[in-house]
Design an enzyme around this catalytic site. Structure first.
Site, mmCIF file in Angstrom:
data_model
loop_
_atom_site.group_PDB
_atom_site.id
_atom_site.type_symbol
_atom_site.label_atom_id
_atom_site.label_comp_id
_atom_site.label_asym_id
_atom_site.label_seq_id
_atom_site.Cartn_x
_atom_site.Cartn_y
_atom_site.Cartn_z
ATOM 1 N N GLU A 161 16.969 -37.586 -24.443
ATOM 2 C CA GLU A 161 17.475 -36.242 -24.162
ATOM 3 C C GLU A 161 16.996 -35.178 -25.162
ATOM 4 O OE1 GLU A 161 21.720 -36.193 -23.638
ATOM 5 O OE2 GLU A 161 21.642 -37.469 -21.877
ATOM 6 N N GLU A 347 21.248 -43.533 -18.208
ATOM 7 C CA GLU A 347 22.648 -43.350 -18.623
ATOM 8 C C GLU A 347 23.428 -42.769 -17.459
ATOM 9 O OE1 GLU A 347 23.521 -40.960 -22.114
ATOM 10 O OE2 GLU A 347 21.892 -41.910 -23.231
HETATM 11 C C1 FCB Z 1 24.488 -38.392 -23.603
HETATM 12 C C2 FCB Z 1 23.960 -39.066 -24.850
HETATM 13 C C3 FCB Z 1 24.715 -40.324 -25.213
HETATM 14 C C4 FCB Z 1 26.198 -40.198 -24.984
HETATM 15 C C5 FCB Z 1 26.484 -39.650 -23.597
HETATM 16 C C6 FCB Z 1 27.957 -39.530 -23.286
HETATM 17 O O1 FCB Z 1 24.138 -37.045 -23.615
HETATM 18 O O2 FCB Z 1 22.608 -39.395 -24.693
HETATM 19 O O3 FCB Z 1 24.415 -40.632 -26.554
HETATM 20 O O4 FCB Z 1 26.760 -39.456 -25.976
HETATM 21 O O5 FCB Z 1 25.871 -38.406 -23.450
#
Ligand code: FCB
Length: 439
Positions: A161, A347
């Site tokens: 990110e 994620e």
């Molecule tokens: C994302 C991050 C991860 C975690 C999630 C909830 O933005 O990459 O580390 O904090 O959010």
């Protein structure tokens, strides 16, 4: 033989490891930043986190029970190359060596991320991501880590990110390193991260390995049909969804004129050629969609956030909108066409207010509903042609959630942050069942 679909979970070093001063690790920017008054809710510290550095074997056991065939974790740069540059720390590497072997013994593919926001402090002091040299330091660290683990690890994620690290860390100042820069300097931070990715991808690929880049994506909707709201939504889309993806897939920056930016500062001749085509897969982190309105008078930004209405929210207050994930996966295909590599949802998950019952159980039906909805969205996108090769739940164990400290619980496994006791939640059993049925 084509690789099977990856069913995994994701974590990151700073959020789970603890042991910040052990075995030669040097401080990262979060080691410093969390000490600033007010930076992290209730002054929570990542010093212990989930103590994964010592309890990794127990965590790998949990992964084995869960039945995942992939585990996304991050390598701590200041553990492997203390001070950011120079000799490799053998004990630091040894930790990941053991972890990788233990995963492979259970048939779990290790999918490491090389940078999940824990920049070594010494590099920050030398300019951090404002300095072009940081990109070169990253490539050296990537090469060293690939030399150590590349005989067993095929798929690598360079950065996590970069858009969030850029915006939260360097524009809003709410994540480490806590800088509040002007737009051109923020864009230089973007460029140097992209350059770092490009240089690291070259190192990985020259070793026969795959390079992925993971970003946060959020499908954008204008708050109304007015031209002003639509222009604001386009500006936000360019920043959030395109800034780190157009250069790697198209070899060009998106239109950033709404930000008053013509040329992206720091970009030199040859950089975009290096960055173009530098991914073998795109990591998609998805949590929620965005609704964007025209900015209020006097705002320094060309957009404003509007509330996503009509959706339930997580403990974090994030709207739950699984259809946004389907829309996003399809949108990437429409936008990038043949230039789009395979996608991985690296994620996805939600924080809820979990508690252990007197019987020692953690009932989290909202999380199960969230995950069920999002897995179904991935299924629909795949049926409609999206080339998705994996899905990773954020996260295995409740952990240090950046500026929120330990307040947001995202895990499939509850962690008592006083005793470090791990209690699998109902969602753990649900995910185990899903994987067993699908694999
Ligand atoms: C994302 C991050 C991860 C975690 C999630 C909830 O933005 O990459 O580390 O904090 O959010």
């Amino acid at each position: 033989m084509p690789s099977p679909f990856l069913w995994g979970v994701a974590s990151s070093a700073l959020q789970v490891e603890g042991a910040l001063t052990e075995d030669g690790r040097t401080p990262s920017i979060w080691d410093d930043f969390h000490r600033r008054p007010g930076a992290v809710r209730d002054g929570h510290s990542p010093a212990e986190a989930c103590d994964h550095y010592h309890r990794w074997a127990e965590d790998v056991e949990l992964l084995g029970r869960l039945g995942v065939n992939a585990y996304r974790f991050s390598v701590s740069w200041p553990r492997v190359v203390p001070r950011g540059r120079g000799p490799v720390n053998k004990s630091g590497v040894a930790f990941y060596d053991r972890l990788v072997d233990a995963l492979l013994e259970r048939g779990i593919e290790p999918v490491p991320t090389l940078f999940h926001w824990d920049l070594p402090v010494e590099l920050e002091e030398a300019g951090g991501w404002s300095a072009r040299e940081t990109a070169h330091a990253f490539a050296e660290y990537a090469a060293a880590t690939a030399d150590a683990l590349g005989d067993r690890v095929r798929r690598w994620i360079t950065l996590n990110e970069p858009v969030v690290h850029m915006a939260y860390g360097h524009a809003f100042g709410i994540h480490a390193p806590g800088r509040v820069l002007d737009v051109p300097d923020v864009l230089a931070v973007a460029h140097h991260q992209l350059l770092a990715h490009g240089l690291a991808a070259r190192e990985l690929r020259s070793r026969g390995l795959e390079a992925l880049l993971t970003n946060n994506y959020s499908p954008v909707e204008p708050a109304s049909d007015s031209p002003a709201d639509r222009a604001a939504a386009d500006a936000y889309d360019a920043l959030h969804n395109r800034l780190f993806t157009d250069p790697v897939l198209f070899g060009a920056y998106p239109d950033l004129s709404a930000f008053g930016a013509g040329e992206v500062p720091g970009a030199r001749e040859g950089d975009l050629e290096l960055i173009a085509g530098s991914v073998d897969g795109l990591g998609v982190n998805y949590y929620n969609p965005s609704r964007i309105a025209a900015p209020a008078e006097g705002s320094g930004l060309p957009f404003d956030f509007a509330e996503v209405t009509g959706a339930p929210t997580t403990a974090f207050g994030w709207p739950v909108a699984p259809e946004g994930l389907e829309r996003l996966l399809l949108l990437l295909g429409e936008r990038y066409g043949d230039a789009l590599p395979p996608l991985y949802v690296t994620e996805n998950g939600c924080s809820q207010t979990d508690a252990v019952t007197p019987e020692g159980r953690v009932h989290d039906p909202e999380r199960i509903a969230y995950l069920e909805g999002h897995v179904a969205a991935v299924d629909r996108a795949r049926e409609r042609g999206a080339d998705v090769r994996g899905y990773f739940v954020w996260t295995l164990t409740d952990n240090f959630e950046w500026a929120e400290g330990y307040h947001q619980r995202f895990g499939l496994v509850y962690v008592d942050h006083t005793t470090q006791r791990r209690v699998p939640k109902d969602s753990f059993d649900w995910y185990r069942g899903l994987i067993a049925a699908r694999r």
